[in-house]
Design an enzyme around this catalytic site. Structure first.
Site, PDB file in Angstrom:
ATOM      1  N   ASP A   1       0.860  -1.180   0.000  1.00 26.99           N
ATOM      2  CA  ASP A   1       0.000   0.000   0.000  1.00 26.99           C
ATOM      3  C   ASP A   1       0.905   1.243   0.000  1.00 26.99           C
ATOM      4  O   ASP A   1       1.358   1.668  -1.059  1.00 26.99           O
ATOM      5  CB  ASP A   1      -0.911  -0.095   1.228  1.00 26.99           C
ATOM      6  CG  ASP A   1      -2.015   0.936   1.247  1.00 26.99           C
ATOM      7  OD1 ASP A   1      -2.454   1.355   0.170  1.00 26.99           O
ATOM      8  OD2 ASP A   1      -2.439   1.323   2.349  1.00 26.99           O
TER       9      ASP A   1
ATOM     10  N   LYS B   1      -0.842  -1.781  -4.798  1.00 27.86           N
ATOM     11  CA  LYS B   1      -1.669  -0.569  -4.879  1.00 27.86           C
ATOM     12  C   LYS B   1      -0.742   0.608  -5.205  1.00 27.86           C
ATOM     13  O   LYS B   1      -0.532   1.495  -4.376  1.00 27.86           O
ATOM     14  CB  LYS B   1      -2.338  -0.313  -3.521  1.00 27.86           C
ATOM     15  CG  LYS B   1      -3.645  -1.029  -3.277  1.00 27.86           C
ATOM     16  CD  LYS B   1      -4.252  -0.496  -1.973  1.00 27.86           C
ATOM     17  CE  LYS B   1      -5.584  -1.102  -1.660  1.00 27.86           C
ATOM     18  NZ  LYS B   1      -6.023  -0.725  -0.283  1.00 27.86           N
TER      19      LYS B   1
HETATM   20  P1  IMP Z   1       1.983  -0.495   3.817  1.00 32.16           P
HETATM   21  O1  IMP Z   1       2.412  -0.854   2.419  1.00 32.16           O
HETATM   22  O2  IMP Z   1       3.106  -0.428   4.792  1.00 32.16           O
HETATM   23  O3  IMP Z   1       1.123   0.744   3.831  1.00 32.16           O
HETATM   24  O4  IMP Z   1       1.046  -1.583   4.428  1.00 32.16           O
HETATM   25  C1  IMP Z   1       0.617  -2.661   3.797  1.00 32.16           C
HETATM   26  C2  IMP Z   1      -0.254  -3.428   4.766  1.00 32.16           C
HETATM   27  O5  IMP Z   1      -1.495  -2.733   4.984  1.00 32.16           O
HETATM   28  C3  IMP Z   1      -0.620  -4.748   4.162  1.00 32.16           C
HETATM   29  O6  IMP Z   1       0.274  -5.752   4.566  1.00 32.16           O
HETATM   30  C4  IMP Z   1      -1.999  -4.981   4.678  1.00 32.16           C
HETATM   31  O7  IMP Z   1      -1.932  -5.655   5.925  1.00 32.16           O
HETATM   32  C5  IMP Z   1      -2.574  -3.615   4.917  1.00 32.16           C
HETATM   33  N1  IMP Z   1      -3.479  -3.225   3.828  1.00 32.16           N
HETATM   34  C6  IMP Z   1      -3.323  -2.210   2.967  1.00 32.16           C
HETATM   35  N2  IMP Z   1      -4.332  -2.144   2.084  1.00 32.16           N
HETATM   36  C7  IMP Z   1      -5.159  -3.165   2.402  1.00 32.16           C
HETATM   37  C8  IMP Z   1      -6.402  -3.644   1.826  1.00 32.16           C
HETATM   38  O8  IMP Z   1      -6.963  -3.126   0.846  1.00 32.16           O
HETATM   39  N3  IMP Z   1      -6.943  -4.728   2.425  1.00 32.16           N
HETATM   40  C9  IMP Z   1      -6.381  -5.352   3.484  1.00 32.16           C
HETATM   41  N4  IMP Z   1      -5.215  -4.953   4.045  1.00 32.16           N
HETATM   42  C10 IMP Z   1      -4.622  -3.851   3.508  1.00 32.16           C
END
Ligand code: IMP
Ligand code: MG
Length: 174
Positions: free
Chosen positions: A100, A128
């Site tokens: 994300d 994403k």
């Molecule tokens: P980031 O890339 O550090 O922001 O975090 C990624 C984490 O956020 C992932 O491992 C998921 O646990 C959670 N996450 C982000 N988007 C989603 C989604 O659409 N559904 C479920 N979990 C999500």
């Protein structure tokens, strides 16, 4: 209660997982592959993926708690469960459910690189891209999905809905 719509079917996931596994099989031939699943979200993806990779490998898991903001150096993530295998000289492939903002993986990549691994690359079921805040190279991405909150195939909303065989977007109830 949530309402949801399917965005990636069970069959589409299965054929994409096979394609990624074939690429990994090609790229990691003759190397010391260690697949590291990031708990909890990656457990289903990892389980399906490793069964399609035709190479020797070791499998381990890591679990982090995220604080949502900040950078690695200011402690954006905390290790809740560390890996247990010896990683020096190994070729690590981190397996994540969804990238994300990129913070989790950027931090983990840095942390594991410090352990003298030969390489640390990333495989994510969902990228994403448009929400990226921290640059991170996703070496193998299953699907690029621009918007919405996704559940199923390991992905949760408030720890629920991980068990669905397909990937769904929540349309209301969040
Ligand atoms: P980031 O890339 O550090 O922001 O975090 C990624 C984490 O956020 C992932 O491992 C998921 O646990 C959670 N996450 C982000 N988007 C989603 C989604 O659409 N559904 C479920 N979990 C999500
Ligand atoms: Mg996760």
């Amino acid at each position: 209660m949530i309402t949801k719509e399917e965005v990636v079917s069970r069959d589409a996931i299965a054929s994409r997982v096979k394609e990624i596994a074939q690429a990994i099989t090609r790229d990691y031939a003759g190397r010391q592959l260690v697949m590291i699943g990031i708990l909890n979200g990656a457990f289903i993806f990892l389980a399906d993926l490793v069964r399609e990779i035709e190479l020797p490998m070791e499998i381990d898991f890591i679990r982090v708690a995220s604080y949502g903001s900040g950078t690695c150096s200011s402690g954006a993530i905390r290790l809740v469960k560390d890996t247990e295998l010896a990683l020096a000289g190994k070729d690590i492939l981190l397996v994540e459910d969804i990238v994300d903002t990129g913070r989790t993986l950027a931090c983990l990549q840095e942390l594991l690189a410090d352990r003298k691994a030969a390489s640390v690359r990333i495989c994510a079921l969902i990228d994403k891209q448009e929400r990226r805040e921290v640059e991170v190279a996703v070496d193998y991405a299953g699907f690029v999905i621009a918007e919405g909150f996704l559940v199923g195939y390991g992905l949760d909303y408030a720890q629920q809905h991980r068990q669905y065989p397909a990937i769904h977007r929540i349309v209301s109830g969040v």
